[in-house]
Design a protein around this motif. Structure first.
Motif, PDB file in Angstrom:
ATOM      1  N   GLY A   1       0.821  -1.210   0.000  1.00 52.78           N
ATOM      2  CA  GLY A   1       0.000   0.000   0.000  1.00 52.78           C
ATOM      3  C   GLY A   1       0.852   1.256   0.000  1.00 52.78           C
ATOM      4  O   GLY A   1       2.074   1.203   0.168  1.00 52.78           O
ATOM      5  N   GLY A   2       0.220   2.399  -0.205  1.00 55.12           N
ATOM      6  CA  GLY A   2       0.900   3.689  -0.145  1.00 55.12           C
ATOM      7  C   GLY A   2       1.999   3.837  -1.177  1.00 55.12           C
ATOM      8  O   GLY A   2       1.906   3.330  -2.286  1.00 55.12           O
ATOM      9  N   PHE A   3       3.029   4.569  -0.788  1.00 55.32           N
ATOM     10  CA  PHE A   3       4.239   4.716  -1.606  1.00 55.32           C
ATOM     11  C   PHE A   3       5.263   3.686  -1.145  1.00 55.32           C
ATOM     12  O   PHE A   3       5.449   3.495   0.058  1.00 55.32           O
ATOM     13  CB  PHE A   3       4.860   6.104  -1.428  1.00 55.32           C
ATOM     14  N   THR A   4       5.939   3.068  -2.086  1.00 56.75           N
ATOM     15  CA  THR A   4       6.982   2.116  -1.729  1.00 56.75           C
ATOM     16  C   THR A   4       8.260   2.425  -2.492  1.00 56.75           C
ATOM     17  O   THR A   4       8.229   2.986  -3.587  1.00 56.75           O
ATOM     18  CB  THR A   4       6.570   0.662  -2.057  1.00 56.75           C
ATOM     19  N   LEU A   5       9.365   2.052  -1.882  1.00 57.15           N
ATOM     20  CA  LEU A   5      10.662   2.125  -2.546  1.00 57.15           C
ATOM     21  C   LEU A   5      11.264   0.723  -2.504  1.00 57.15           C
ATOM     22  O   LEU A   5      11.430   0.149  -1.423  1.00 57.15           O
ATOM     23  CB  LEU A   5      11.562   3.136  -1.833  1.00 57.15           C
ATOM     24  N   VAL A   6      11.521   0.167  -3.670  1.00 59.49           N
ATOM     25  CA  VAL A   6      12.151  -1.151  -3.737  1.00 59.49           C
ATOM     26  C   VAL A   6      13.659  -0.934  -3.678  1.00 59.49           C
ATOM     27  O   VAL A   6      14.281  -0.544  -4.657  1.00 59.49           O
ATOM     28  CB  VAL A   6      11.762  -1.903  -5.021  1.00 59.49           C
ATOM     29  N   LYS A   7      14.237  -1.152  -2.497  1.00 59.06           N
ATOM     30  CA  LYS A   7      15.667  -0.895  -2.346  1.00 59.06           C
ATOM     31  C   LYS A   7      16.487  -1.919  -3.102  1.00 59.06           C
ATOM     32  O   LYS A   7      17.504  -1.600  -3.705  1.00 59.06           O
ATOM     33  CB  LYS A   7      16.070  -0.895  -0.873  1.00 59.06           C
TER      34      LYS A   7
ATOM     35  N   ILE B   1      14.774  -9.342  -1.930  1.00 58.29           N
ATOM     36  CA  ILE B   1      13.769  -8.298  -2.041  1.00 58.29           C
ATOM     37  C   ILE B   1      13.738  -7.460  -0.753  1.00 58.29           C
ATOM     38  O   ILE B   1      13.676  -7.998   0.353  1.00 58.29           O
ATOM     39  CB  ILE B   1      12.387  -8.904  -2.370  1.00 58.29           C
ATOM     40  N   GLN B   2      13.826  -6.148  -0.916  1.00 54.73           N
ATOM     41  CA  GLN B   2      13.739  -5.244   0.238  1.00 54.73           C
ATOM     42  C   GLN B   2      12.852  -4.060  -0.145  1.00 54.73           C
ATOM     43  O   GLN B   2      13.212  -3.243  -0.994  1.00 54.73           O
ATOM     44  CB  GLN B   2      15.136  -4.771   0.651  1.00 54.73           C
ATOM     45  N   VAL B   3      11.698  -3.985   0.491  1.00 57.43           N
ATOM     46  CA  VAL B   3      10.717  -2.940   0.194  1.00 57.43           C
ATOM     47  C   VAL B   3      10.635  -1.977   1.370  1.00 57.43           C
ATOM     48  O   VAL B   3      10.504  -2.405   2.515  1.00 57.43           O
ATOM     49  CB  VAL B   3       9.318  -3.555  -0.052  1.00 57.43           C
ATOM     50  N   LEU B   4      10.738  -0.675   1.095  1.00 55.35           N
ATOM     51  CA  LEU B   4      10.557   0.330   2.143  1.00 55.35           C
ATOM     52  C   LEU B   4       9.177   0.959   1.995  1.00 55.35           C
ATOM     53  O   LEU B   4       8.764   1.296   0.885  1.00 55.35           O
ATOM     54  CB  LEU B   4      11.614   1.434   2.025  1.00 55.35           C
ATOM     55  N   GLU B   5       8.468   1.100   3.103  1.00 50.23           N
ATOM     56  CA  GLU B   5       7.151   1.743   3.089  1.00 50.23           C
ATOM     57  C   GLU B   5       7.314   3.222   3.410  1.00 50.23           C
ATOM     58  O   GLU B   5       7.710   3.572   4.520  1.00 50.23           O
ATOM     59  CB  GLU B   5       6.246   1.085   4.122  1.00 50.23           C
ATOM     60  N   LEU B   6       7.002   4.063   2.449  1.00 52.16           N
ATOM     61  CA  LEU B   6       7.137   5.503   2.635  1.00 52.16           C
ATOM     62  C   LEU B   6       5.795   6.098   3.051  1.00 52.16           C
ATOM     63  O   LEU B   6       4.743   5.638   2.590  1.00 52.16           O
ATOM     64  CB  LEU B   6       7.603   6.166   1.336  1.00 52.16           C
ATOM     65  N   PRO B   7       5.811   7.112   3.902  1.00 51.67           N
ATOM     66  CA  PRO B   7       4.548   7.770   4.251  1.00 51.67           C
ATOM     67  C   PRO B   7       4.092   8.637   3.084  1.00 51.67           C
ATOM     68  O   PRO B   7       4.864   8.904   2.160  1.00 51.67           O
ATOM     69  CB  PRO B   7       4.932   8.636   5.444  1.00 51.67           C
TER      70      PRO B   7
ATOM     71  N   LEU C   1      12.144  13.705  -3.073  1.00 50.23           N
ATOM     72  CA  LEU C   1      10.789  13.141  -3.072  1.00 50.23           C
ATOM     73  C   LEU C   1      10.524  12.370  -1.781  1.00 50.23           C
ATOM     74  O   LEU C   1       9.472  12.525  -1.151  1.00 50.23           O
ATOM     75  CB  LEU C   1      10.622  12.226  -4.302  1.00 50.23           C
ATOM     76  N   VAL C   2      11.488  11.566  -1.364  1.00 53.09           N
ATOM     77  CA  VAL C   2      11.329  10.799  -0.118  1.00 53.09           C
ATOM     78  C   VAL C   2      11.199  11.771   1.064  1.00 53.09           C
ATOM     79  O   VAL C   2      10.346  11.590   1.937  1.00 53.09           O
ATOM     80  CB  VAL C   2      12.512   9.824   0.087  1.00 53.09           C
ATOM     81  N   HIS C   3      12.032  12.820   1.067  1.00 57.75           N
ATOM     82  CA  HIS C   3      11.945  13.833   2.134  1.00 57.75           C
ATOM     83  C   HIS C   3      10.586  14.537   2.101  1.00 57.75           C
ATOM     84  O   HIS C   3       9.971  14.778   3.150  1.00 57.75           O
ATOM     85  CB  HIS C   3      13.081  14.844   1.962  1.00 57.75           C
ATOM     86  N   ALA C   4      10.104  14.861   0.912  1.00 62.36           N
ATOM     87  CA  ALA C   4       8.804  15.540   0.771  1.00 62.36           C
ATOM     88  C   ALA C   4       7.670  14.668   1.305  1.00 62.36           C
ATOM     89  O   ALA C   4       6.749  15.163   1.959  1.00 62.36           O
ATOM     90  CB  ALA C   4       8.556  15.904  -0.696  1.00 62.36           C
ATOM     91  N   LEU C   5       7.732  13.353   1.053  1.00 65.93           N
ATOM     92  CA  LEU C   5       6.699  12.448   1.556  1.00 65.93           C
ATOM     93  C   LEU C   5       6.730  12.397   3.088  1.00 65.93           C
ATOM     94  O   LEU C   5       5.687  12.336   3.737  1.00 65.93           O
ATOM     95  CB  LEU C   5       6.882  11.047   0.976  1.00 65.93           C
ATOM     96  N   HIS C   6       7.930  12.436   3.651  1.00 65.91           N
ATOM     97  CA  HIS C   6       8.046  12.394   5.117  1.00 65.91           C
ATOM     98  C   HIS C   6       7.607  13.691   5.770  1.00 65.91           C
ATOM     99  O   HIS C   6       7.220  13.699   6.933  1.00 65.91           O
ATOM    100  CB  HIS C   6       9.494  12.092   5.526  1.00 65.91           C
ATOM    101  N   THR C   7       7.699  14.795   5.047  1.00 64.90           N
ATOM    102  CA  THR C   7       7.441  16.101   5.672  1.00 64.90           C
ATOM    103  C   THR C   7       6.147  16.742   5.170  1.00 64.90           C
ATOM    104  O   THR C   7       5.874  17.901   5.494  1.00 64.90           O
ATOM    105  CB  THR C   7       8.624  17.065   5.408  1.00 64.90           C
TER     106      THR C   7
END
Lengths: 307, 307
Positions: free
Chosen positions: B147-153, B158-164, B208-214
C-alpha cells in the motif's frame, strides 16, 4: 547590536557515499575559528590568519570573496575586519574552504542583525567556494550553515533540504596527509555511467533519506554504498579498501570518501563504536609510513556556532 | 479459518517520475477482484476469468505462476481454486499483471492463516510478474502488497521500504487505448546516461522521499521530474507533452509516465484539483480520436483489501 563576534565554523563531509554532489553532513569537533568586527573604515579586510599560510588579500581568499559577495549586496556606511584561526587543513577533503566561506558570511550576517536567510548566505558562501574549487557548489557549505545532514536539491537557484539524523550517529575520519589535485579527482570521473548503476545509486539515496527519517541504522548501513564514484576515486587514496574493510569489521555502518578525498569517513551507531573504528583506521595507516590524523565527532545538528 | 475469500487487488503506478525502477504507489478505485477458495483436490486451478481474455492454465497466467511459487514452498493436503474478475486492462501500464499476481498470493496466504510475510509474498508474486514482463521486478507488486508509496531498495534479496504520504494526495490517470510493446519501451532506453543527469535524478529521488516524510507538497512538486527516462519514452505516447502541460496548468503537482506507459499519471493536492486535472486530460485526448479512460484515485495506503 554587537560589534564583534567569534564563531566556530565546522568541517563537513560531502557526498556521503551514494549522495555524490548532493548530500553532506556537519562535524562537531573539527573547525576553524573566525573573529569578525565592525570597522569605521568601509570595505573588508583580513587582518590575521593563523594555522595555515593563506592570502590576506580578500580577493584571493575564500572567506574574503564570500564576504565581498555579501557586502556588494548591501549598502553600509561601515566595514568589517576578520581574523581567521584556521584548524582545517586546506585540501583535506573535509570542507576547509567551505568552513572559511560559510563562517565569514555567517559572522557578518550576525553582526548586521541577520538580514539574510541561510539560503542567501549559502549563495554568498558559494562565491567563495568557487575561488577554491572553480565551481560554485554547496555540498560542504550547506551542512556548515544548516547543520546536520543536508541535501542540496539544486544549486541554481540554491535549494537546501535539512534532513533529520539519529541521535547516536557518530562520524570517524582519517585524513591521510597526501595531496590529491582537484584536477585529478575530477579527471577520473566518467562522463557517462551505466543506467543500472544509476538506478542502484538513486535507490540508495532514497533509502538513506528514509533511514534518516526513521532512525533505521540497519537501513542506513545498507544504503551507504557508492557504486558510481568510489570505484573511480578510491585508487587515489592509499589503503582505501583496507580502511573500509577494517572500519566495517570494527562495527561501522558504512565508510566512504569524504568529499573528493583524501579524507575517509565512517559512520557508526554510538561513540564507543566510532572510537573502535578510529583505532582500526589508525592501525591500517600506522604501517603505511604516510602521516595522518584521525577524528571522532558527533553529527553537529547546529552547524556554525557563536563562541 | 475461512475456506473462501474475496479480495480487491489494486492498480499501481510504478517509476513515479524520478524513481525509475524503484518507486511506486497504490491506487484505490481501480483494481481486479479475485475469489479464492480451498478445494479438497490438491494443486491449483483457475476456474473462471472475466473481463479480459487470459489463459486459465496456471502455468500461462501470472496469478497462477505466483500461486504455484507459493504452493511449491509449503506442504498442504488440499488445494485452491481461483476466480479472477479482471478490471485492469493488460498492458495499460498501471500494474495489471501485478494486481493479479499480488492478489493471488495475498488471498492464498490469508486462507492459510498468514504464514508468509509481505516480503515473502512479494517474492512469490515476482515469479508471476516475470511471466508477463520477462523480468522479476517488484515496482508494481510492492505498492499493491504494502500500500501507499513504496521504494524497492533491492530485488535480490527483495527489500521494500514503506514511505509515508500526505493525506490529501490524489492521483489522476489517463489510459490511452494504444499498445506499447514491452520490447519497444525497453529498446528506447539508453544503456549509459550522463553522470550529471544521474545526479539530478538522485537529488530528486532523495527530495521526493523527504517531501513524503514532511508533507511538503511544493517540494514534492519540484521533485516529480524525470530527466533520465521520460525524454526517451514519451515519444511512444501520443500527446504526452500536452497532457503534462495541461495537467500542471490545471494544478497538478507533477505528471509522468505510469510504469512504461501508455498510461500517464498526475499527482495533486486535494480531490478537486485531481478532478480538474482529469478534465484537462480528457480535453486533450477528446480531440485525438484515440479511445481513452481516465481515473481519479486517492493514494491507497492499505494496498490489497479483503471484500
Amino acid at each position: 547590536m554587537r560589534n564583534e563576534i567569534k564563531i566556530f565554523s565546522p568541517a563537513t563531509v560531502a557526498n556521503v557515499s551514494c549522495g555524490f554532489d548532493v548530500l553532506g553532513f556537519c562535524l562537531d569537533t573539527i573547525g576553524d575559528e573566525i573573529v569578525v568586527r565592525k570597522s569605521k573604515e568601509k570595505g573588508f579586510r583580513i587582518t590575521r590568519i593563523e594555522g595555515f599560510e593563506l592570502p590576506l588579500n580578500p580577493l584571493e581568499n575564500v572567506a574574503g570573496v564570500a564576504a565581498l559577495a555579501l557586502l556588494n549586496d548591501i549598502n553600509l556606511d561601515f566595514g568589517f575586519e576578520m581574523e581567521i584561526y584556521k584548524k582545517i587543513k586546506p585540501g583535506s577533503g573535509i570542507g576547509s574552504s567551505s568552513a572559511s566561506a560559510s563562517g565569514s558570511v555567517f559572522a557578518i550576517n550576525e553582526l548586521l542583525g541577520r538580514p539574510y536567510t541561510r539560503h542567501q548566505l549559502t549563495h554568498f558562501a558559494m562565491k567563495g567556494e568557487a575561488l577554491a574549487s572553480g565551481i560554485e557548489h554547496a555540498d560542504n557549505i550547506a551542512p556548515a550553515l544548516f547543520g546536520g545532514f543536508t541535501l542540496v536539491k539544486s544549486n541554481a537557484p540554491i535549494q537546501v533540504l535539512e534532513l533529520p539524523s539519529p541521535k547516536a550517529l557518530y562520524a570517524t575520519l582519517i585524513h591521510p596527509e597526501i595531496e590529491i589535485k582537484t584536477s585529478d579527482s575530477r579527471a577520473v570521473l566518467p562522463k557517462q555511467i551505466p543506467l543500472q548503476l544509476a538506478i542502484t545509486q538513486w535507490a540508495n539515496v532514497g533509502s538513506l533519506v528514509h533511514a534518516l527519517h526513521t532512525n533505521d541504522y540497519q537501513l542506513l548501513s545498507s544504503a551507504l554504498q557508492d557504486v558510481v564514484i568510489e570505484p573511480y576515486r578510491k585508487g587515489l587514496i592509499p589503503h582505501f579498501d583496507s580502511i573500509k574493510k577494517q572500519s566495517v569489521l570494527a562495527g561501522a555502518l558504512g565508510c566512504g570518501i569524504s568529499g573528493s578525498g583524501p579524507s575517509i569517513f565512517a559512520l557508526s551507531e554510538g561513540l564507543a563504536t566510532a572510537k573502535s573504528v578510529e583505532k582500526s583506521m589508525r592501525d591500517v595507516y600506522s604501517k603505511s609510513g604516510i602521516p595522518f590524523n584521525t577524528y571522532v565527532s558527533k553529527i553537529n545538528s547546529k552547524g556554525i556556532k557563536i563562541l
